[in-house]
Write a protein that holds these residues in place. Structure first.
Motif, PDB file in Angstrom:
ATOM      1  N   GLU A 137       0.833  -1.216   0.000  1.00  0.00           N
ATOM      2  CA  GLU A 137       0.000   0.000   0.000  1.00  0.00           C
ATOM      3  C   GLU A 137       0.864   1.262   0.000  1.00  0.00           C
ATOM      4  OE1 GLU A 137      -3.285   0.165  -0.479  1.00  0.00           O
ATOM      5  OE2 GLU A 137      -3.259  -2.021  -0.699  1.00  0.00           O
ATOM      6  N   GLU A 138       1.945   1.245   0.739  1.00  0.00           N
ATOM      7  CA  GLU A 138       2.851   2.396   0.740  1.00  0.00           C
ATOM      8  C   GLU A 138       3.475   2.585  -0.647  1.00  0.00           C
ATOM      9  OE1 GLU A 138       6.988   3.853   2.773  1.00  0.00           O
ATOM     10  OE2 GLU A 138       5.611   2.699   4.017  1.00  0.00           O
ATOM     11  N   THR A 156       1.327   4.317  -3.228  1.00  0.00           N
ATOM     12  CA  THR A 156       1.161   5.772  -3.198  1.00  0.00           C
ATOM     13  C   THR A 156       1.928   6.439  -4.342  1.00  0.00           C
ATOM     14  OG1 THR A 156       2.983   6.131  -1.632  1.00  0.00           O
ATOM     15  CG2 THR A 156       0.766   5.829  -0.700  1.00  0.00           C
ATOM     16  N   PRO A 205      -1.470  -7.573  -5.582  1.00  0.00           N
ATOM     17  CA  PRO A 205      -2.500  -6.571  -5.303  1.00  0.00           C
ATOM     18  C   PRO A 205      -3.890  -7.196  -5.167  1.00  0.00           C
ATOM     19  CG  PRO A 205      -1.991  -6.571  -7.633  1.00  0.00           C
ATOM     20  CD  PRO A 205      -1.023  -7.526  -6.979  1.00  0.00           C
ATOM     21  N   LEU A 228      -6.718  -2.490  -6.199  1.00  0.00           N
ATOM     22  CA  LEU A 228      -5.407  -1.970  -6.590  1.00  0.00           C
ATOM     23  C   LEU A 228      -5.038  -2.439  -7.995  1.00  0.00           C
ATOM     24  CD1 LEU A 228      -2.903  -0.339  -5.989  1.00  0.00           C
ATOM     25  CD2 LEU A 228      -2.001  -2.286  -4.694  1.00  0.00           C
TER      26      LEU A 228
END
Length: 122
Positions: A54-55, A58, A81, A85
């Motif tokens: 998730e980071e 970004t 994912p 995502l």
């Protein structure tokens, strides 16, 4: 290189910028033999191994130097994912496949998408 070093010095962003100017693109099949390509894969895998998908995702919000495109490809090819995502990544790649300002990139992305779907991915 550790994940802490990557995060501290923004290595991923700097490498994307450097490779943008060197003409290295995510789906240019000649480029994937390049050390620059391998470096970005290594960085992405550091994030994935530390459960920081998730980071890493970004970076899909970055707007220059094909950072979103690199991120989308690396997540789809080396990450795990969820469907949401995966859809975001595919949307990013589709956008680049229709980009008249980067016709060479658009050609590579269309080819990649065709192969992606032909291999049974959704």
């Amino acid at each position: 290189m550790t994940i802490e070093q990557v995060q501290k010095n923004s290595s991923y962003l700097f490498y994307c910028k450097e490779y943008y100017f060197a003409g290295i693109k995510p789906t240019d099949f000649i480029s994937n033999k390049n050390n620059g390509y391998k470096e970005l894969v290594q960085i992405a895998k550091l994030y994935f191994e530390k459960n920081l998908l998730e980071e890493f995702a970004t970076y899909l919000k970055e707007g220059q130097y094909f950072i979103q495109l690199w991120t989308a490809h690396l997540i789809l090819e080396f990450g795990n994912p969820d469907e949401k995502l995966k859809e975001l990544c595919l949307d990013e790649i589709i956008n680049y496949s229709e980009n008249p300002l980067a016709p060479e990139v658009a050609i590579h992305e269309k080819k990649w998408l065709k192969e992606y779907y032909e291999n049974g991915n959704k």
